[in-house]
Write a protein that holds these residues in place. Structure first.
Motif, short mmCIF file in Angstrom:
data_model
loop_
_atom_site.label_atom_id
_atom_site.label_comp_id
_atom_site.label_asym_id
_atom_site.label_seq_id
_atom_site.Cartn_x
_atom_site.Cartn_y
_atom_site.Cartn_z
N ASP A 76 0.82 -1.21 0.00
CA ASP A 76 0.00 0.00 0.00
C ASP A 76 0.86 1.26 0.00
O ASP A 76 0.46 2.30 -0.56
CB ASP A 76 -0.93 0.02 1.21
N PHE A 77 2.03 1.19 0.62
CA PHE A 77 2.88 2.37 0.70
C PHE A 77 3.65 2.61 -0.59
O PHE A 77 4.28 3.65 -0.74
CB PHE A 77 3.84 2.23 1.88
N ARG A 78 3.60 1.66 -1.52
CA ARG A 78 4.20 1.88 -2.83
C ARG A 78 3.35 2.85 -3.66
O ARG A 78 3.85 3.56 -4.52
CB ARG A 78 4.34 0.55 -3.58
N TYR A 79 2.06 2.85 -3.41
CA TYR A 79 1.14 3.67 -4.20
C TYR A 79 0.69 4.92 -3.45
O TYR A 79 0.10 5.81 -4.05
CB TYR A 79 -0.08 2.83 -4.58
N SER A 80 0.95 4.98 -2.17
CA SER A 80 0.58 6.15 -1.37
C SER A 80 1.79 6.53 -0.53
O SER A 80 1.99 6.01 0.57
CB SER A 80 -0.63 5.82 -0.48
N ARG A 81 2.59 7.45 -1.05
CA ARG A 81 3.89 7.74 -0.43
C ARG A 81 3.88 8.99 0.44
O ARG A 81 4.78 9.18 1.24
CB ARG A 81 4.95 7.88 -1.51
N ARG A 82 2.92 9.85 0.27
CA ARG A 82 2.87 11.11 1.03
C ARG A 82 1.72 11.05 2.01
O ARG A 82 0.56 10.80 1.62
CB ARG A 82 2.68 12.29 0.07
N HIS A 83 2.02 11.27 3.29
CA HIS A 83 0.99 11.20 4.33
C HIS A 83 1.10 12.44 5.21
O HIS A 83 2.13 12.65 5.86
CB HIS A 83 1.17 9.93 5.17
N GLU A 84 0.05 13.25 5.22
CA GLU A 84 0.06 14.52 5.94
C GLU A 84 -1.11 14.58 6.91
O GLU A 84 -2.26 14.30 6.53
CB GLU A 84 -0.03 15.70 4.98
#
Length: 351
Positions: free
Chosen positions: A58-66
């Motif tokens: 999942d973190f391969r496709y969603s790399r920015r978390h704010e």
């Protein structure tokens, strides 16, 4: 689902809200004084170990978390609301490091473990904070503090008690399928296993251990041959390694030379991993004539100069698997009992 054991992400906690400059304005109340509230804190970023996950895909496709920033302060003594926190679910066994410095920051080892990986900024002060006997009408305020921002590398090291090591086609997938609930892909060509497999081996009621099967190594893996040795990291947390050897290779290769090549690659990768307890498991005994087995096994052990435990099995027919399983469980239980004062008791190895 494809196994992904490494990902790079950017996280940003929320900034704090700004303080407010405001004065009380009410009928019949002159010089009401300052009433500007503080800003709210920014949202935190948490990481939670989720036992239902076994991949970082999942973190391969969603790399920015704010996370959200805090609300600004308001008049009438009203403070701003705190920004919403965000929670990132990661598999148990995830190692979180700073991608710029390589420093290890956190490890998620316990199911349900919750760690703050980025702190939200504090809210700024409103002018009511600056009121004093000599400053009855302050117009000062402060901005909110910035939240933490980090570039992280996520690395998954599977949590297993036993690790399988060996050449491609040594029979590791057949073995883990024979003794556990894992159902890896099995075929008669090399590199059938492309990602680690985990299997739970049931020895008895509430008695079990976990086995990790990784893609096979070949000579030159440290230079990138085959699949390299990128998956050896998953054996670093195991208690014992089972070195499976194809005792009847179809190409008439020398099993001793293959076994020594694996040991050499293991030593190149990590000396600590090389020093782990390692048992020799001679597989595919069903392919060796019964009258030749004893002599060939003795010759193998002599040429290897092997002093550790040796087991003879056929993963295909399950011959010899039962004694091996019980020997592993007995060893793991003894290890657990020796470490019990330092570690929390594991119910699988309880009395």
């Amino acid at each position: 689902m494809k196994f992904v054991d490494e990902a790079f992400i950017e996280i940003a906690a929320g900034d704090g809200g700004n303080g407010c400059v405001s004065f009380r304005h009410e009928k019949y109340k002159e010089f009401g004084g300052p009433n500007g509230g503080d800003g709210g804190r920014g949202g935190h970023v948490f990481a939670v170990a989720d036992p239902a996950l076994n991949t970082l895909v999942d973190f391969r496709y969603s790399r920015r978390h704010e996370a959200k920033r805090g609300q600004h302060g308001m008049g009438s003594d009203m403070f701003g609301a705190a920004g919403d926190d965000i929670v990132l679910k990661m598999p148990v066994g995830t190692l979180v490091t700073d991608s710029e410095t390589g420093e290890v920051l956190y490890e998620l080892l316990t199911p349900g473990e919750r760690i703050m990986i980025a702190k939200g900024g504090d809210g700024g002060f409103g002018n009511m904070r600056f009121k004093s006997a000599i400053n009855r009408a302050p117009r000062q305020k402060t901005p909110g503090w910035p939240g933490d921002k980090k570039s992280l590398k996520l690395e998954l090291k599977v949590l297993a008690d036993v690790g399988l090591l060996g050449m491609p086609n040594a029979g590791k997938s057949t073995f883990i399928a024979a003794v556990s609930n894992a159902r890896p892909k099995i075929a008669d060509y090399p590199f059938t296993t492309l990602h680690p497999n985990l299997g739970v081996v049931r020895v008895g009621p509430e008695q079990s251990f976990v086995v990790a099967d990784i893609p096979g190594l070949i000579e030159g893996a440290s230079e990138g041959a085959g699949l390299g040795h990128q998956f050896l990291r998953h054996l670093q947390r195991t208690r014992v390694l089972l070195h499976l050897v194809d005792f009847a290779p179809f190409d008439d290769a020398d099993p001793v030379a293959q076994a020594k090549a694996i040991i050499a690659e293991l030593k190149k990768y990590d000396k600590a991993l090389h020093a782990k307890p390692r048992w020799l498991v001679l597989n595919k005994l069903d392919m060796v004539p019964l009258e030749e087995r004893e002599a060939r096994v003795k010759d193998f052990v002599k040429r290897m100069r092997w002093k550790g435990p040796v087991f003879q099995i056929s993963a295909l027919t399950r011959e010899g698997c039962e004694p091996l399983i019980h020997a592993i469980y007995k060893y793991l239980r003894a290890e657990h009992m020796a470490e019990q004062p330092q570690e929390a008791p594991d119910p699988r190895f309880a009395e």
